[in-house]
Design an enzyme around this catalytic site. Structure first.
Site, PDB file in Angstrom:
ATOM      1  N   ASP A  38       0.820  -1.214   0.000  1.00 34.72           N
ATOM      2  CA  ASP A  38       0.000   0.000   0.000  1.00 34.72           C
ATOM      3  C   ASP A  38       0.854   1.264   0.000  1.00 34.72           C
ATOM      4  OD1 ASP A  38      -2.284  -1.509   0.083  1.00 34.72           O
ATOM      5  OD2 ASP A  38      -2.666  -1.208   2.222  1.00 34.72           O
ATOM      6  N   TYR A  66       4.658  -8.474   9.045  1.00 30.14           N
ATOM      7  CA  TYR A  66       4.354  -7.040   9.151  1.00 30.14           C
ATOM      8  C   TYR A  66       4.384  -6.599  10.616  1.00 30.14           C
ATOM      9  CZ  TYR A  66       2.301  -7.599   4.463  1.00 30.14           C
ATOM     10  OH  TYR A  66       2.089  -7.881   3.136  1.00 30.14           O
ATOM     11  N   ASP A  80      -8.040   2.253   7.201  1.00 33.47           N
ATOM     12  CA  ASP A  80      -6.741   2.763   7.652  1.00 33.47           C
ATOM     13  C   ASP A  80      -6.851   4.239   7.997  1.00 33.47           C
ATOM     14  OD1 ASP A  80      -6.515   4.266   5.237  1.00 33.47           O
ATOM     15  OD2 ASP A  80      -5.544   2.602   4.222  1.00 33.47           O
ATOM     16  N   ARG A 171      -5.039  -4.468   7.071  1.00 31.69           N
ATOM     17  CA  ARG A 171      -6.101  -3.492   7.357  1.00 31.69           C
ATOM     18  C   ARG A 171      -7.387  -4.199   7.782  1.00 31.69           C
ATOM     19  NH1 ARG A 171      -7.345  -0.690   2.355  1.00 31.69           N
ATOM     20  NH2 ARG A 171      -6.073  -2.226   1.267  1.00 31.69           N
TER      21      ARG A 171
END
Length: 288
Positions: A38, A66, A80, A171
């Site tokens: 992203d 992550y 987000d 997300r």
């Protein structure tokens, strides 16, 4: 120039921006990234150059890791921090409840891909539809969360490390944690720290890569393609055997059945070969 450059992607840049950046640095058109990160996210983005583009699909399928921060008590239309706020509520859950909710997502889970994603439906990327205010039905998919470690809980902010399979949307995971706690949540920050065998420690910022390119030293950070296949044993071929493999001939080679890294005698990586019933044949070629 053939190999993989690990970029520490800066925020605000797309994965395709990084491909164009490497094309400009190298002067090579055959460049590809290994899975979209992203624009708001940072971290590990392997970019394949030259013949290394042949492994781009394999890296896309790799597990990822992550580090993310989620904020409880609020939801947004993009899941987000860049989206418009949809709901707000007080966060009354205790730390124990937060830990229990987060850890409940370890294992195989179902996720519905977010509208703000690069998935295509009827030839259109979902985020293109979302920007026009169009929402379409998406099929859920099974993904695997190998582990979630909670790094810190500070009021409504929760920092986590997530080891997961390809196709996992962090997300969506953050929002689903908020739903589980009945307070809502959105992802505030996201940093990819590994993909497949490549980690953040061996990544390079765009400024570092610019300096290396100006000094004529960009090749020093190219990771060779055979690094992708370190779990396989290697075999070395003489010139006659090399010609057989390159010509697609299944040649006699007495080793256990399985996949092997195949090299010339001078150490040049040729291909991933498969030995079956005493015969070696190329499975994925990397010679020019």
């Amino acid at each position: 120039m053939n190999g993989i450059i690990i970029i520490d992607k800066p925020p605000g840049r797309t994965s395709h921006d990084m491909v164009n950046f490497v094309r400009r640095l190298t002067g090579i058109k055959k460049v590809g990234h290994t899975g979209t990160l992203d624009p708001m996210a940072t971290g590990v983005l392997p970019v394949c150059v030259g013949s290394a583009t042949k492994v781009a699909d394999m890296l896309t399928l790799s597990d990822k890791c992550y580090v993310a921060e989620l904020v409880l008590g609020m939801t947004t239309d993009t899941q987000d921090a860049e989206g418009d706020v949809l709901t707000e509520c007080a966060v009354t859950c205790c730390e124990e409840e937060i830990r229990e909710a987060v850890e409940s997502f370890v294992g195989q889970i179902e996720q519905i891909p977010p509208m703000y994603s690069a998935i295509k439906q009827n030839g259109k990327k979902l985020y293109e539809l979302a920007r026009k205010g169009i929402e379409v039905e998406r099929k859920s998919r099974i993904v695997t969360i190998h582990s979630i470690d909670i790094l810190k809980i500070q009021n409504e902010r929760v920092s986590i490390t997530v080891q997961c399979s390809k196709g996992t949307y962090i997300r969506t995971l953050c929002e689903d944690i908020g739903i589980k706690l009945r307070v809502g949540a959105y992802m505030n920050t996201l940093r990819r720290v590994s993909t497949g065998p490549f980690t953040i420690e061996e990544s390079h910022t765009t400024d570092e890569l610019l300096r290396l390119a100006e000094a004529g030293q960009l090749e020093s950070v190219l990771i060779p393609v055979d690094r992708m296949f370190e779990e396989y044993e290697s075999v070395s071929l003489n010139p006659k055997q090399v010609r057989s493999v390159i010509n697609g001939v299944a040649m006699t080679y007495r080793r256990a059945d399985g996949l092997y890294r195949v090299y010339e005698e001078n150490g040049r990586f040729l291909c991933i070969g498969r030995i079956r019933d005493g015969k070696l044949k190329s499975e994925k070629a990397f010679w020019n």
